[in-house]
Design a protein around this motif. Sequence first.
Motif, PDB file in Angstrom:
ATOM      1  N   THR A  73       5.451  14.178  12.096  1.00  0.00           N
ATOM      2  CA  THR A  73       4.132  13.569  11.914  1.00  0.00           C
ATOM      3  C   THR A  73       4.266  12.293  11.094  1.00  0.00           C
ATOM      4  OG1 THR A  73       3.593  14.668   9.816  1.00  0.00           O
ATOM      5  CG2 THR A  73       3.037  15.854  11.858  1.00  0.00           C
ATOM      6  N   VAL A  74       3.182  11.527  11.076  1.00  0.00           N
ATOM      7  CA  VAL A  74       2.995  10.463  10.094  1.00  0.00           C
ATOM      8  C   VAL A  74       2.238  11.097   8.930  1.00  0.00           C
ATOM      9  CG1 VAL A  74       2.025   8.186   9.619  1.00  0.00           C
ATOM     10  CG2 VAL A  74       2.833   8.753  11.930  1.00  0.00           C
ATOM     11  N   ARG A  75       2.759  10.971   7.727  1.00  0.00           N
ATOM     12  CA  ARG A  75       2.098  11.574   6.569  1.00  0.00           C
ATOM     13  C   ARG A  75       1.652  10.491   5.596  1.00  0.00           C
ATOM     14  NH1 ARG A  75       5.699  15.090   2.658  1.00  0.00           N
ATOM     15  NH2 ARG A  75       6.253  12.976   1.985  1.00  0.00           N
ATOM     16  N   ALA A  76       0.356  10.407   5.403  1.00  0.00           N
ATOM     17  CA  ALA A  76      -0.213   9.533   4.363  1.00  0.00           C
ATOM     18  C   ALA A  76      -0.632  10.429   3.204  1.00  0.00           C
ATOM     19  CB  ALA A  76      -1.404   8.759   4.901  1.00  0.00           C
ATOM     20  N   SER A  77      -0.031  10.226   2.060  1.00  0.00           N
ATOM     21  CA  SER A  77      -0.331  11.064   0.893  1.00  0.00           C
ATOM     22  C   SER A  77      -0.841  10.169  -0.234  1.00  0.00           C
ATOM     23  CB  SER A  77       0.907  11.848   0.459  1.00  0.00           C
ATOM     24  OG  SER A  77       2.047  11.017   0.350  1.00  0.00           O
ATOM     25  N   PHE A  78      -2.017  10.516  -0.734  1.00  0.00           N
ATOM     26  CA  PHE A  78      -2.743   9.663  -1.668  1.00  0.00           C
ATOM     27  C   PHE A  78      -2.590  10.150  -3.104  1.00  0.00           C
ATOM     28  CE2 PHE A  78      -4.829   9.716   2.437  1.00  0.00           C
ATOM     29  CZ  PHE A  78      -4.937   8.378   2.738  1.00  0.00           C
ATOM     30  N   ALA A  79      -2.568   9.189  -4.015  1.00  0.00           N
ATOM     31  CA  ALA A  79      -2.578   9.471  -5.444  1.00  0.00           C
ATOM     32  C   ALA A  79      -3.818   8.837  -6.059  1.00  0.00           C
ATOM     33  CB  ALA A  79      -1.315   8.926  -6.115  1.00  0.00           C
ATOM     34  N   PHE A  80      -4.062   9.179  -7.310  1.00  0.00           N
ATOM     35  CA  PHE A  80      -5.269   8.707  -7.988  1.00  0.00           C
ATOM     36  C   PHE A  80      -5.304   7.197  -8.158  1.00  0.00           C
ATOM     37  CE2 PHE A  80      -2.050   9.766 -11.098  1.00  0.00           C
ATOM     38  CZ  PHE A  80      -2.064   8.709 -11.981  1.00  0.00           C
ATOM     39  N   TYR A  81      -4.154   6.534  -8.025  1.00  0.00           N
ATOM     40  CA  TYR A  81      -4.132   5.078  -8.168  1.00  0.00           C
ATOM     41  C   TYR A  81      -4.341   4.350  -6.847  1.00  0.00           C
ATOM     42  CZ  TYR A  81       0.806   6.391  -7.447  1.00  0.00           C
ATOM     43  OH  TYR A  81       1.960   6.965  -7.012  1.00  0.00           O
ATOM     44  N   ASN A  82      -4.521   5.095  -5.766  1.00  0.00           N
ATOM     45  CA  ASN A  82      -4.855   4.461  -4.487  1.00  0.00           C
ATOM     46  C   ASN A  82      -6.354   4.167  -4.420  1.00  0.00           C
ATOM     47  OD1 ASN A  82      -2.376   6.538  -3.152  1.00  0.00           O
ATOM     48  ND2 ASN A  82      -2.289   4.307  -3.032  1.00  0.00           N
ATOM     49  N   THR A  83      -6.742   3.300  -3.474  1.00  0.00           N
ATOM     50  CA  THR A  83      -8.119   2.820  -3.400  1.00  0.00           C
ATOM     51  C   THR A  83      -8.683   2.992  -1.991  1.00  0.00           C
ATOM     52  OG1 THR A  83      -7.527   0.555  -2.783  1.00  0.00           O
ATOM     53  CG2 THR A  83      -7.603   1.078  -5.156  1.00  0.00           C
ATOM     54  N   VAL A  94       0.881  -1.167   0.000  1.00  0.00           N
ATOM     55  CA  VAL A  94       0.000   0.000   0.000  1.00  0.00           C
ATOM     56  C   VAL A  94       0.915   1.212   0.000  1.00  0.00           C
ATOM     57  CG1 VAL A  94      -1.752   1.312   1.248  1.00  0.00           C
ATOM     58  CG2 VAL A  94      -1.859  -1.192   1.214  1.00  0.00           C
ATOM     59  N   TYR A  95       1.018   1.879  -1.120  1.00  0.00           N
ATOM     60  CA  TYR A  95       1.975   2.980  -1.266  1.00  0.00           C
ATOM     61  C   TYR A  95       1.274   4.310  -1.015  1.00  0.00           C
ATOM     62  CZ  TYR A  95       5.676   5.960  -2.990  1.00  0.00           C
ATOM     63  OH  TYR A  95       6.657   6.922  -3.083  1.00  0.00           O
ATOM     64  N   LEU A  96       1.582   4.919   0.139  1.00  0.00           N
ATOM     65  CA  LEU A  96       0.963   6.180   0.543  1.00  0.00           C
ATOM     66  C   LEU A  96       2.033   7.232   0.846  1.00  0.00           C
ATOM     67  CD1 LEU A  96      -1.862   4.793   2.882  1.00  0.00           C
ATOM     68  CD2 LEU A  96      -1.998   5.359   0.443  1.00  0.00           C
ATOM     69  N   ASP A  97       3.088   7.226   0.054  1.00  0.00           N
ATOM     70  CA  ASP A  97       4.151   8.218   0.192  1.00  0.00           C
ATOM     71  C   ASP A  97       4.290   9.012  -1.101  1.00  0.00           C
ATOM     72  OD1 ASP A  97       6.152   9.638   1.453  1.00  0.00           O
ATOM     73  OD2 ASP A  97       7.714   8.180   0.993  1.00  0.00           O
ATOM     74  N   ASN A  98       3.163   9.335  -1.705  1.00  0.00           N
ATOM     75  CA  ASN A  98       3.158   9.983  -3.011  1.00  0.00           C
ATOM     76  C   ASN A  98       3.641  11.426  -2.975  1.00  0.00           C
ATOM     77  OD1 ASN A  98       1.802   7.861  -4.822  1.00  0.00           O
ATOM     78  ND2 ASN A  98       0.470   7.925  -3.028  1.00  0.00           N
ATOM     79  N   ALA A  99       3.555  12.071  -1.803  1.00  0.00           N
ATOM     80  CA  ALA A  99       4.065  13.442  -1.698  1.00  0.00           C
ATOM     81  C   ALA A  99       5.584  13.468  -1.783  1.00  0.00           C
ATOM     82  CB  ALA A  99       3.589  14.091  -0.404  1.00  0.00           C
ATOM     83  N   ALA A 100       6.237  12.350  -1.450  1.00  0.00           N
ATOM     84  CA  ALA A 100       7.693  12.260  -1.581  1.00  0.00           C
ATOM     85  C   ALA A 100       8.076  11.967  -3.026  1.00  0.00           C
ATOM     86  CB  ALA A 100       8.256  11.184  -0.658  1.00  0.00           C
ATOM     87  N   THR A 101       7.467  10.950  -3.603  1.00  0.00           N
ATOM     88  CA  THR A 101       7.617  10.675  -5.030  1.00  0.00           C
ATOM     89  C   THR A 101       6.474   9.787  -5.461  1.00  0.00           C
ATOM     90  OG1 THR A 101       9.203  10.070  -6.773  1.00  0.00           O
ATOM     91  CG2 THR A 101       9.055   8.580  -4.899  1.00  0.00           C
ATOM     92  N   SER A 102       5.953  10.055  -6.637  1.00  0.00           N
ATOM     93  CA  SER A 102       4.867   9.223  -7.166  1.00  0.00           C
ATOM     94  C   SER A 102       5.450   8.020  -7.896  1.00  0.00           C
ATOM     95  CB  SER A 102       4.005  10.041  -8.134  1.00  0.00           C
ATOM     96  OG  SER A 102       4.812  10.545  -9.180  1.00  0.00           O
ATOM     97  N   VAL A 119       4.339   4.926   4.396  1.00  0.00           N
ATOM     98  CA  VAL A 119       4.024   6.314   4.703  1.00  0.00           C
ATOM     99  C   VAL A 119       5.338   7.026   5.014  1.00  0.00           C
ATOM    100  CG1 VAL A 119       1.693   5.843   5.563  1.00  0.00           C
ATOM    101  CG2 VAL A 119       3.648   5.800   7.147  1.00  0.00           C
ATOM    102  N   ARG A 120       5.289   8.316   5.130  1.00  0.00           N
ATOM    103  CA  ARG A 120       6.471   9.084   5.498  1.00  0.00           C
ATOM    104  C   ARG A 120       6.328   9.554   6.938  1.00  0.00           C
ATOM    105  NH1 ARG A 120      10.657  11.564   2.670  1.00  0.00           N
ATOM    106  NH2 ARG A 120      10.346   9.708   1.405  1.00  0.00           N
ATOM    107  N   THR A 121       7.406   9.505   7.707  1.00  0.00           N
ATOM    108  CA  THR A 121       7.405  10.037   9.066  1.00  0.00           C
ATOM    109  C   THR A 121       8.540  11.037   9.222  1.00  0.00           C
ATOM    110  OG1 THR A 121       8.859   8.325   9.990  1.00  0.00           O
ATOM    111  CG2 THR A 121       6.497   7.854   9.965  1.00  0.00           C
ATOM    112  N   GLY A 122       8.397  11.955  10.165  1.00  0.00           N
ATOM    113  CA  GLY A 122       9.433  12.931  10.430  1.00  0.00           C
ATOM    114  C   GLY A 122       8.947  14.339  10.210  1.00  0.00           C
ATOM    115  N   HIS A 123       9.896  15.246   9.908  1.00  0.00           N
ATOM    116  CA  HIS A 123       9.516  16.652   9.732  1.00  0.00           C
ATOM    117  C   HIS A 123       9.259  17.010   8.281  1.00  0.00           C
ATOM    118  CE1 HIS A 123      13.633  17.284   8.413  1.00  0.00           C
ATOM    119  NE2 HIS A 123      14.117  16.925   9.606  1.00  0.00           N
TER     120      HIS A 123
END
Length: 405
Positions: free
Chosen positions: A376-386, A25-33, A357-361
């Motif tokens: 924080t814990v950051r969950a960042s979603f892309a259009f291919y997530n469900t 489950v890839y929810l680190d899209n804000a770091a790289t898609s 997910v991404r954690t940290g600052h």
Amino acid sequence: MAFNVSRVREQFPILKREVNGQPLVYLDNAATSQKPQAVIDSLVDYYSRYNANIHRGVHTLSQEATDAYEAAREKIRAHFNIEHSREVIFTSGTTHGINLVANGFSSLLQPGDEVLVSAMEHHSNIVPWQMLCERTGAILRVIPMNREGSLIMKDYEELLNEKTRLVFVNHISNALGTINPIEEIILKAHQHGAAVLVDGAQACSHVVADLQELGVDFYVTSAHKMCGPTGVGMLYGKESWLEKLPPYQGGGEMIAEVTFEKTTYADLPHKFEAGTPNIAGGIGFGAAIDYLNEIGFDAIREQEESLRDYATEQLLAIDGMVIYGEGTAKTSVISFNIDGIHPYDIGTLLDKMGIAVRTGHHCAQPIMDFYQIPGTVRASFAFYNTLEEVDRLVAAVKKAKMMLS
């Protein structure tokens, strides 16, 4: 054609893999898609069929590579509604573009000039300006934010004055997901004669920025945030500004004529593109723009908003949950903590359950200092997530909380 997330996911090879025995489950899209097959194929095609240096050769491969690279520049120009392709500078990414502009303004600022940055910037849109101020004697001032994670626009207006030369702000916060009112920021800056640079790294996978309509002076982004390759990005600059700025680097490609007595520089955009560029990356950037436009940004927005809203509702039902960034204008980023638990510990356990997910600052330490938290814990979603992946995230957070409490 109606948006079909299952069909979309088939186009991303990495989404088929497992991590720690669980489906990824890839929810680190804000770091790289992640990259669709069409983008991967464009890289393979370049290296397999017409790998050659560009702009310099008369042979067939060089001409084909040049045509493909310049076609990608034209795709970028059209996508962002930039008036001239010569206003599109290929860079290695957003950070490169910001540093290029900061370096150029070293010769244009005077001691006592003021530059404004927002309180929610990525380090790459803070540090270069601090360095610029140290070199020139200019003064760095900060546009404050409120607890909701929005800029305080009244304070911004009060900061603007006849000494303001530059304003720097991100289009969307990478740490909070806040969509900043860049139209208003640009308009008010221009009323005081200040130039504006917008960091669009987090925005370009979610929205299409019409740069002529915005009237922004500089806009930077990275391909890898929008389904393209790493190591390539774009700096847009108004032609009038790019002509004023000196070259950032010297070398091949950026020259018109070289003698030991004097060198003259090439016309835009080559003046800022010294050396052999990331040719495959540029071509892949163009392929990514084609792909996203084929999906359609309306469909992307609808899918990501549904994921964000559902995930927000489900996560807030967990006792002790705190979400940072609650402004009304927000993209598909949820940055959260659970009372009494370090974000790193949650992220580590989520990884064990196959959830990235991404954690940290998040390279935004001033934001964390503002909230007085380590990260924080950051969950960042892309259009291919469900939605099913959201359910897995929520279940995993609940399990992590139980294990760590």
